[in-house]
Scaffold this motif. Structure first.
Motif, mmCIF file in Angstrom:
data_model
loop_
_atom_site.group_PDB
_atom_site.id
_atom_site.type_symbol
_atom_site.label_atom_id
_atom_site.label_comp_id
_atom_site.label_asym_id
_atom_site.label_seq_id
_atom_site.Cartn_x
_atom_site.Cartn_y
_atom_site.Cartn_z
ATOM 1 N N ARG A 170 8.476 9.694 0.705
ATOM 2 C CA ARG A 170 8.652 8.241 0.835
ATOM 3 C C ARG A 170 10.122 7.854 0.871
ATOM 4 O O ARG A 170 10.544 7.013 1.663
ATOM 5 N N SER A 177 -2.276 2.347 -0.088
ATOM 6 C CA SER A 177 -1.745 1.007 -0.367
ATOM 7 C C SER A 177 -1.667 0.130 0.875
ATOM 8 O O SER A 177 -1.314 -1.044 0.782
ATOM 9 N N GLY A 178 -1.970 0.704 2.044
ATOM 10 C CA GLY A 178 -1.870 -0.065 3.281
ATOM 11 C C GLY A 178 -0.560 0.162 4.001
ATOM 12 O O GLY A 178 -0.309 -0.428 5.056
ATOM 13 N N ARG A 179 0.266 1.021 3.409
ATOM 14 C CA ARG A 179 1.525 1.379 4.072
ATOM 15 C C ARG A 179 1.362 2.818 4.593
ATOM 16 O O ARG A 179 0.275 3.278 4.836
ATOM 17 N N GLY A 180 2.457 3.496 4.769
ATOM 18 C CA GLY A 180 2.378 4.890 5.183
ATOM 19 C C GLY A 180 2.176 5.049 6.678
ATOM 20 O O GLY A 180 1.679 4.148 7.355
ATOM 21 N N ASP A 181 2.560 6.197 7.167
ATOM 22 C CA ASP A 181 2.504 6.494 8.603
ATOM 23 C C ASP A 181 1.194 7.205 8.915
ATOM 24 O O ASP A 181 1.094 8.429 8.827
ATOM 25 N N GLU A 212 0.820 6.094 -0.423
ATOM 26 C CA GLU A 212 1.321 5.115 0.542
ATOM 27 C C GLU A 212 0.221 4.675 1.493
ATOM 28 O O GLU A 212 0.065 3.482 1.785
ATOM 29 N N LEU A 213 -0.556 5.606 1.997
ATOM 30 C CA LEU A 213 -1.633 5.269 2.929
ATOM 31 C C LEU A 213 -2.702 4.432 2.245
ATOM 32 O O LEU A 213 -3.235 3.476 2.823
ATOM 33 N N LYS A 240 -7.868 -0.608 3.133
ATOM 34 C CA LYS A 240 -6.924 -1.644 3.574
ATOM 35 C C LYS A 240 -6.860 -1.754 5.101
ATOM 36 O O LYS A 240 -6.613 -2.832 5.629
ATOM 37 N N ARG A 241 -7.070 -0.630 5.784
ATOM 38 C CA ARG A 241 -6.956 -0.633 7.247
ATOM 39 C C ARG A 241 -8.173 0.095 7.853
ATOM 40 O O ARG A 241 -8.049 1.189 8.403
ATOM 41 N N GLU A 274 1.052 11.896 1.409
ATOM 42 C CA GLU A 274 1.279 10.461 1.608
ATOM 43 C C GLU A 274 0.044 9.636 1.257
ATOM 44 O O GLU A 274 -0.083 8.485 1.681
#
Length: 222
Positions: free
Chosen positions: A121, A155-159, A152-153, A192-193, A149
């Motif tokens: 991160r 949480s709705g972030r991350g690549d 991060e993933l 989240k996605r 990751e």
């Protein structure tokens, strides 16, 4: 051994419960010795013995890992989690060595998601290391690449696109631990996605193992 190591060992031995030790050894199917100290005691001990700097952290955790005691390995994992910010990209090869000698998901998942993940991160260029790990012969190293990751993933972030580049070549992997990890990440991404998980499944579903597909779609709407 350092005084810090001896104090940690003594504190955990003081709260040892033989009956718990037998249960946990059976559960983890581990060859290590178990004292029977619970996770609250392990986390509390780690917090009392935070390292003052990166060098001290690596040195103490290396000593803990060199033992054959589960709780000391577990303390090392907690220390590396709560003090992950002390570590840098140069520590990834050493962490990879810990992953290779974990021999259980219990250490691998924590090291990957919390410690390796924190480095990635802060230093996105280290995703190149994850790509190398994803092709490693060791199943625990491959699993760590997939889970690095996760936080991060989740949480709705991350690549997500990067995760997909790691996961797709492993869809045919025969290991339960890999199939489960791919599904786990996809399931948590869907919180989240959901569209990302939906599209991944739509594209790659025919190649996905049943276990992976069930985990991935567990939270998707019908």
């Amino acid at each position: 051994m350092t005084l810090e190591f001896e104090q940690l060992k003594a504190e955990l031995e003081a709260v040892a419960r033989p009956e718990r030790a037998e249960q946990e050894k059976r559960y983890l199917k581990s060859e290590l010795r178990f004292l029977g100290a619970g996770l609250p005691a392990i986390r509390a001990a780690a917090k009392r013995h935070r390292a003052k700097d990166r060098e001290a952290l690596v040195h103490l955790c290396a000593q803990l890992w060199a033992t054959d005691v589960h709780e000391l390995h577990a303390v090392a994992c907690v220390l590396l989690e709560i003090q992950a910010r002390l570590l840098e990209p140069q520590d990834l090869p050493w962490l990879c060595g810990l992953l290779r000698t974990s021999y259980t998901w219990a250490y691998v998942d924590q090291l990957a998601a919390h410690t390796v993940g924190d480095i990635v991160r802060r230093h996105p260029e280290t995703r190149a290391v994850l790509r190398a790990w994803a092709q490693d012969d060791d199943v625990w190293v491959r699993r760590a690449a997939l889970l690095a990751e996760l936080i991060e993933l989740r949480s709705g972030r991350g690549d997500f696109a990067h995760f997909a580049t790691l996961a797709v070549p492993m869809l045919g992997d025969k290991s339960f631990w890999i199939r489960k990890a791919i599904g786990w990440v996809l399931r948590d991404v869907s919180k989240k996605r959901p569209e990302l998980t939906r599209d991944f499944v739509a594209q790659h579903g025919p190649r996905m193992a049943g276990l992976t597909l069930r985990e991935a779609t567990r939270r998707l709407p019908e």
